[in-house]
Structures are given as C-alpha cells and as structure tokens.
Design a protein around this motif. Structure first.
Motif, PDB file in Angstrom:
ATOM      1  N   GLY A   6       2.500   1.217  -2.149  1.00 48.21           N
ATOM      2  CA  GLY A   6       1.089   1.294  -2.528  1.00 48.21           C
ATOM      3  C   GLY A   6       0.307   2.158  -1.561  1.00 48.21           C
ATOM      4  O   GLY A   6       0.873   2.810  -0.673  1.00 48.21           O
ATOM      5  N   GLY A   7      -1.018   2.122  -1.733  1.00 43.86           N
ATOM      6  CA  GLY A   7      -1.894   2.980  -0.943  1.00 43.86           C
ATOM      7  C   GLY A   7      -1.864   2.658   0.545  1.00 43.86           C
ATOM      8  O   GLY A   7      -1.942   3.567   1.380  1.00 43.86           O
ATOM      9  N   SER A   8      -1.748   1.376   0.868  1.00 40.41           N
ATOM     10  CA  SER A   8      -1.741   1.018   2.294  1.00 40.41           C
ATOM     11  C   SER A   8      -0.514   1.611   2.982  1.00 40.41           C
ATOM     12  O   SER A   8      -0.621   2.152   4.092  1.00 40.41           O
ATOM     13  CB  SER A   8      -1.723  -0.503   2.468  1.00 40.41           C
ATOM     14  OG  SER A   8      -2.820  -1.079   1.821  1.00 40.41           O
ATOM     15  N   HIS A  24     -11.437   3.394   3.217  1.00 41.61           N
ATOM     16  CA  HIS A  24     -10.782   2.128   2.864  1.00 41.61           C
ATOM     17  C   HIS A  24     -10.214   1.415   4.101  1.00 41.61           C
ATOM     18  O   HIS A  24      -9.739   2.055   5.045  1.00 41.61           O
ATOM     19  CB  HIS A  24      -9.647   2.394   1.868  1.00 41.61           C
ATOM     20  CG  HIS A  24      -9.119   1.145   1.254  1.00 41.61           C
ATOM     21  ND1 HIS A  24      -8.007   0.490   1.725  1.00 41.61           N
ATOM     22  CD2 HIS A  24      -9.582   0.401   0.222  1.00 41.61           C
ATOM     23  CE1 HIS A  24      -7.779  -0.585   0.992  1.00 41.61           C
ATOM     24  NE2 HIS A  24      -8.732  -0.658   0.076  1.00 41.61           N
ATOM     25  N   SER A  50      -7.538  -0.012   4.636  1.00 37.61           N
ATOM     26  CA  SER A  50      -6.112   0.164   4.947  1.00 37.61           C
ATOM     27  C   SER A  50      -5.891   1.244   6.008  1.00 37.61           C
ATOM     28  O   SER A  50      -4.839   1.272   6.654  1.00 37.61           O
ATOM     29  CB  SER A  50      -5.326   0.514   3.679  1.00 37.61           C
ATOM     30  OG  SER A  50      -5.873   1.657   3.069  1.00 37.61           O
ATOM     31  N   THR A 100     -13.425   3.350  -2.618  1.00 34.77           N
ATOM     32  CA  THR A 100     -13.302   2.140  -3.428  1.00 34.77           C
ATOM     33  C   THR A 100     -14.682   1.631  -3.856  1.00 34.77           C
ATOM     34  O   THR A 100     -14.859   1.146  -4.974  1.00 34.77           O
ATOM     35  CB  THR A 100     -12.574   1.053  -2.613  1.00 34.77           C
ATOM     36  OG1 THR A 100     -11.489   1.681  -1.939  1.00 34.77           O
ATOM     37  CG2 THR A 100     -12.045  -0.051  -3.495  1.00 34.77           C
ATOM     38  N   ASP A 160      -7.235  10.215   1.541  1.00 33.70           N
ATOM     39  CA  ASP A 160      -6.898   8.971   0.867  1.00 33.70           C
ATOM     40  C   ASP A 160      -7.343   9.106  -0.589  1.00 33.70           C
ATOM     41  O   ASP A 160      -8.511   8.956  -0.918  1.00 33.70           O
ATOM     42  CB  ASP A 160      -7.591   7.781   1.545  1.00 33.70           C
ATOM     43  CG  ASP A 160      -7.209   6.468   0.863  1.00 33.70           C
ATOM     44  OD1 ASP A 160      -6.493   6.514  -0.154  1.00 33.70           O
ATOM     45  OD2 ASP A 160      -7.640   5.402   1.343  1.00 33.70           O
ATOM     46  N   ALA A 190      -5.795   7.253  -2.898  1.00 34.32           N
ATOM     47  CA  ALA A 190      -5.095   6.123  -3.521  1.00 34.32           C
ATOM     48  C   ALA A 190      -5.697   5.847  -4.892  1.00 34.32           C
ATOM     49  O   ALA A 190      -4.991   5.711  -5.887  1.00 34.32           O
ATOM     50  CB  ALA A 190      -5.178   4.888  -2.631  1.00 34.32           C
ATOM     51  N   ASP A 212      -2.108   6.337  -5.455  1.00 36.01           N
ATOM     52  CA  ASP A 212      -1.524   5.123  -6.033  1.00 36.01           C
ATOM     53  C   ASP A 212      -1.317   5.280  -7.533  1.00 36.01           C
ATOM     54  O   ASP A 212      -2.288   5.460  -8.279  1.00 36.01           O
ATOM     55  CB  ASP A 212      -2.476   3.931  -5.823  1.00 36.01           C
ATOM     56  CG  ASP A 212      -2.013   3.015  -4.720  1.00 36.01           C
ATOM     57  OD1 ASP A 212      -0.869   3.184  -4.242  1.00 36.01           O
ATOM     58  OD2 ASP A 212      -2.788   2.134  -4.325  1.00 36.01           O
ATOM     59  N   HIS A 250      -0.200   2.781  -9.209  1.00 37.42           N
ATOM     60  CA  HIS A 250      -0.550   1.473  -9.814  1.00 37.42           C
ATOM     61  C   HIS A 250      -2.070   1.300  -9.928  1.00 37.42           C
ATOM     62  O   HIS A 250      -2.529   0.201 -10.227  1.00 37.42           O
ATOM     63  CB  HIS A 250       0.135   0.305  -9.101  1.00 37.42           C
ATOM     64  CG  HIS A 250      -0.237   0.089  -7.658  1.00 37.42           C
ATOM     65  ND1 HIS A 250       0.642  -0.422  -6.742  1.00 37.42           N
ATOM     66  CD2 HIS A 250      -1.372   0.293  -6.960  1.00 37.42           C
ATOM     67  CE1 HIS A 250       0.059  -0.521  -5.555  1.00 37.42           C
ATOM     68  NE2 HIS A 250      -1.175  -0.100  -5.668  1.00 37.42           N
ATOM     69  N   LYS A 251      -2.789   2.355  -9.685  1.00 38.45           N
ATOM     70  CA  LYS A 251      -4.227   2.313  -9.968  1.00 38.45           C
ATOM     71  C   LYS A 251      -4.476   3.125 -11.244  1.00 38.45           C
ATOM     72  O   LYS A 251      -4.314   2.625 -12.334  1.00 38.45           O
ATOM     73  CB  LYS A 251      -5.014   2.832  -8.760  1.00 38.45           C
ATOM     74  CG  LYS A 251      -4.935   1.880  -7.554  1.00 38.45           C
ATOM     75  CD  LYS A 251      -5.848   2.290  -6.436  1.00 38.45           C
ATOM     76  CE  LYS A 251      -6.066   1.178  -5.426  1.00 38.45           C
ATOM     77  NZ  LYS A 251      -4.875   0.805  -4.653  1.00 38.45           N
TER      78      LYS A 251
END
Ligand SMILES: Cc1ncc(COP(=O)(O)O)c(C=O)c1O
Length: 448
Positions: free
Chosen positions: A121-123, A156, A158, A213, A238, A240, A267, A269-270
């Motif tokens: 993931g993004g982190s 973010h 992260s 975000t 970033d 993500a 990401d 998954h976003k």
C-alpha cells in the motif's frame, strides 16, 4: 462489457457494536467445526465493519473495488506464486515489470531508467521511496543526523511514520505551510531550505503530494521539481491517492510535472479499484531500488537475475511476496485503458456535481472545492458561533452515518470542523449524488 459493482445489503452505516464474548468464542481454533458453520461465523465477523466499498461511503479514501479485482485476487491466490524471484515466478514477474513500465511511462518517468515494485500500500510505497532518498542523498551516519526533509502541512501521516522507521527524528522534518488552495507554498519551501543551510543542516529531500487526503490538492509539482533540481534535493511524490489521475481521460493534465520526480507512490487499492494490499512505488532510476534493497546469500544462489529477468526481492523489503500486480493486470486487461480512464473521471464529476448542488442550497460553505473527487464543506448558519457550527457538523455526520444516508465523516480545515466527501465510486450516479446532497441538507435542517 457491463460493469457491475453492486453489493447487496446495507449502506454506509456502522453495524451495531460486536458482541465481543461471541466473537472471542469464534476466535478459539482448538476444536474442529463444520465448515458451514465457520462460513456463517465469518459472515457474522465481517458484518461488523464499515463498507469502505459502498458507493455512499465517502470517508477516508474509500475503496470501491472492482469485481474483476476480486477475481484477479482469487486467481492469484489459486496459483499462489512466490513473486520474489524470476526463478520462482517468471510469468507474474514479467507482468509486474511490464505493468510497472507502463504505469511509470504514464506518469512521465523516463522509460529507459525507471522501474518499481508492487507493495502492500501507500505507506509501504512511501517508506520504500524514503529509504531510497536517504541512501542516495545522505552517505554517512553524520550526514543522516544533519539531514532535513520538507513536507507540507497536508502531507499524509505515513510519510512521518516512514521517516520514523528509517531513524529520522521529528526535528528533521519541516512542515511547510500551504496556500489558500492547500498546496505547498513554494516560497516558504525556498526560505525553509535556505534557513536550514545557514544553520549547517543538510536539506536532502522534498515530498510533494499529488492528491492530499484531506482536500485532494496537488502541490505545484513543476515548481517543486525546479527548486529540487536547483537545491539538489530528492523529490518524492506521494500519489497514493491521486496518481491515478494520469490515467484519466479528462483530468490527466492536473498531474503535469509528475515525471520529474525521483520516486512516486501510487495505490491501486484506492483509485484503480483494487482490493486491499495493492500499492506501487516507482523509481526514476530502478538501480536506486537495488542500491537500497539488494542482498545476497548462498541459499538464493540459483535465483540469478538480470535486467530483463528481475528478482523483485531485490527491489523492496519483502522476500516472499504475493503476485500483487496480477489483479490489477487482470482488471485492466479486461476493462481496457479507456474505460479505466472514464471510471476515474467519474469520481471528479461526482464531487463537482455535489459542489454545484451545495452552492444552490442555503447555509452551505465550501472550504475546499471539488479536487480529484474530494470536497470539504460545512453547514454554517449565519449568527451561529464557530463552536456551535463545529458541533453541528459533527452531529450531521453522525446522523448521516446512523441513518445510513451516507458516510460523510468530518475533518478539520482552516481550524474549522467540516464534512468531507471523497466520491470515487463508479457505481454512484451523478443523479444519486445530487439526491444525497439533498438528504444531507435535510439532515442539517432537522438538527437546527
Ligand atoms: C495521500 C496518501 N498517502 C499515503 C497513504 C497511505 O496509504 P495506505 O493506507 O495504502 O498505506 C494514504 C492513505 O489514505 C494517502 O491518502
């Protein structure tokens, strides 16, 4: 092909709090149970969740995962490839390498040198990129102690976490102010770098965001890249959340300058509609990943790699890793790039139509206009105090969730508590979005 995103069941509302004693009973693995009843238990356990994939859930970054991603995940799990080395998974590894090249090219990174790896993931993508930045820019322990890195007030969390993992202290992180559009203020960045140099410190990297975000804001990527070049800083983006905009049909221009970065997080998954556990880190120069992560030992001597046959375990932290690229490949291969771009565009259109509708209604204040599918707004009746308005908006959010109208959680912007929606579900129509805004307005009025 018709794209079906629908889920049965309730909307965005939280389920009733779990009966912990019952769940604890389920957790005990000693005695064997019939599979049918364990499936029922799994359904009960998972019913205690917010549906992050529900079209009316707008909190955090939702994950409206595409059914093809589920299928891709099932297929990947079925074959259970070890995607660490070419020897173990030459098929999935070649897809991962090619998909990375394709995505990197879309961001504008140079095709000849760029590379990357799928991560959870993004982190993890941010951590991986920050490690490259540290290793390329700060040679000695003494330099690492003097290094300072620049982020914005909207960066973010992260990033701070990744820096902590890498051994940096909070005192080495500079939070640069943002302007009225919540974009990193380039003048303040320049001044902060100058002040640190005068103090004998070692500016080494700047983190820009493509899609914060909180508001979806995109930092001035070209200006930051100019300054980073001039000051010889590593530039990490970033993306993500927002990097997916490079695949959009109508909004890709917003990410101009992205290809000038040294590293990018993204990401899937976003906003690429994948199930969880699918992030990407891209490097302008893939050798920088190897510099930070490649290791060797006798027991991996048979897994020899070359440039065309990469061992992905040398590109990141994990040795054993699933073939994460495969579900994204599966989804994109079936829907095609054009449809993917349209699905992303739809998110921007949803937030824009919500904003247009709010502007027609009384007492609604837009704190941050629709940007990359994110809108921040609040109900602010005239003559109410700031504290009363804050409390009212918290109450609106709670009621919307409790009554399953929408998952519009709160955030804080400019010191004010506000409602925030991140609207990226391809399953939600523009008409339904307008109806939701009407219901949000009715909910606000009901609380006066
Ligand atoms: C801008 C940004 N960066 C990084 C992350 C962290 O990503 P992940 O939750 O996949 O670790 C997020 C998550 O919401 C994000 O929005």
């Amino acid at each position: 092909m018709e794209i079906i995103f629908s889920r049965v069941g309730v909307g965005a509302g939280t389920q009733s709090p779990p009966d912990m004693s019952q769940l604890r009973q389920y957790a005990l693995p000693e005695a064997p149970q019939p599979i049918e009843s364990v499936i029922q238990e799994a359904i009960t356990i998972f019913s205690h969740r917010i549906r992050m994939d529900h079209p009316k859930f707008f909190g955090f970054i939702p994950s409206p995962s595409h059914p093809l991603s589920w299928l891709g995940e099932v297929i990947s799990s079925l074959f259970n490839a070890h995607a660490g080395s070419w020897l173990q998974s030459s098929g999935p590894s070649s897809i991962e390498a090619s998909l990375i090249s394709f995505l990197a090219a879309r961001t504008g990174l140079p095709v000849e040198t760029s590379g990357g790896i799928f991560v959870s993931g993004g982190s993890m993508a941010n951590l991986t990129a920050l490690m490259m930045a540290r290793d390329q820019m700060l040679g000695s322990q003494e330099e690492r102690m003097r290094g300072c890195i620049y982020v914005s007030e909207q960066t973010h969390l992260s990033i701070a976490k990744g820096l902590r993992v890498l051994g940096f202290m909070d005192r080495q992180i500079r939070k640069v102010p943002v302007d009225s559009k919540f974009q990193l203020d380039i003048n303040s960045l320049g001044k902060a770098i100058e002040a640190d140099r005068i103090a004998g410190l070692l500016p080494f990297a700047v983190v820009a965001s493509c899609g914060t975000t909180n508001t979806g804001s995109i930092d001035p990527l070209n200006e930051i890249a100019d300054l980073a070049e001039q000051e010889r800083l590593w530039m990490h983006i970033d993306g993500a959340y927002g990097a997916s905009i490079v695949l959009s049909k109508s909004y890709s221009h917003l990410a101009g300058g992205m290809g000038r970065a040294n590293s990018i997080s993204w990401d899937a998954h976003k906003w690429l509609f994948q199930t969880y556990g699918c992030g990407i880190v891209l490097a302008r120069n893939k050798n920088h990943l190897m510099d930070s992560f490649a290791t060797d030992a006798e027991y991996v001597r048979d897994a020899v790699a070359a440039e065309e046959t990469p061992n992905f375990w040398n590109f990141g932290i994990e040795l054993t890793r699933p073939a994460r690229a495969m579900k994204l490949w599966f989804t994109m291969r079936v829907v095609g790039l054009e449809t993917m771009g349209m699905l992303i565009d739809h998110g921007c259109a949803l937030a824009e139509s919500a904003e247009a509708e709010l502007k027609r209604l009384e007492h609604w204040e837009i704190l941050s206009p629709a940007t990359l599918g994110i809108l921040v707004f609040r109900y602010a009746p005239v003559s109410w105090s700031e504290r009363e308005i804050d409390e009212l908006n918290i109450a609106i959010s709670k009621k919307l969730l409790a009554e399953n109208v929408a998952g519009a959680l709160t955030t804080k912007l400019l010191g004010k508590i506000a409602l925030r929606i991140c609207a990226i579900s391809p399953e939600l129509s523009l008409e339904e979005m307008v109806r939701i805004i009407t219901k949000i307005d009715e909910t606000a009025i009901s609380l006066l």
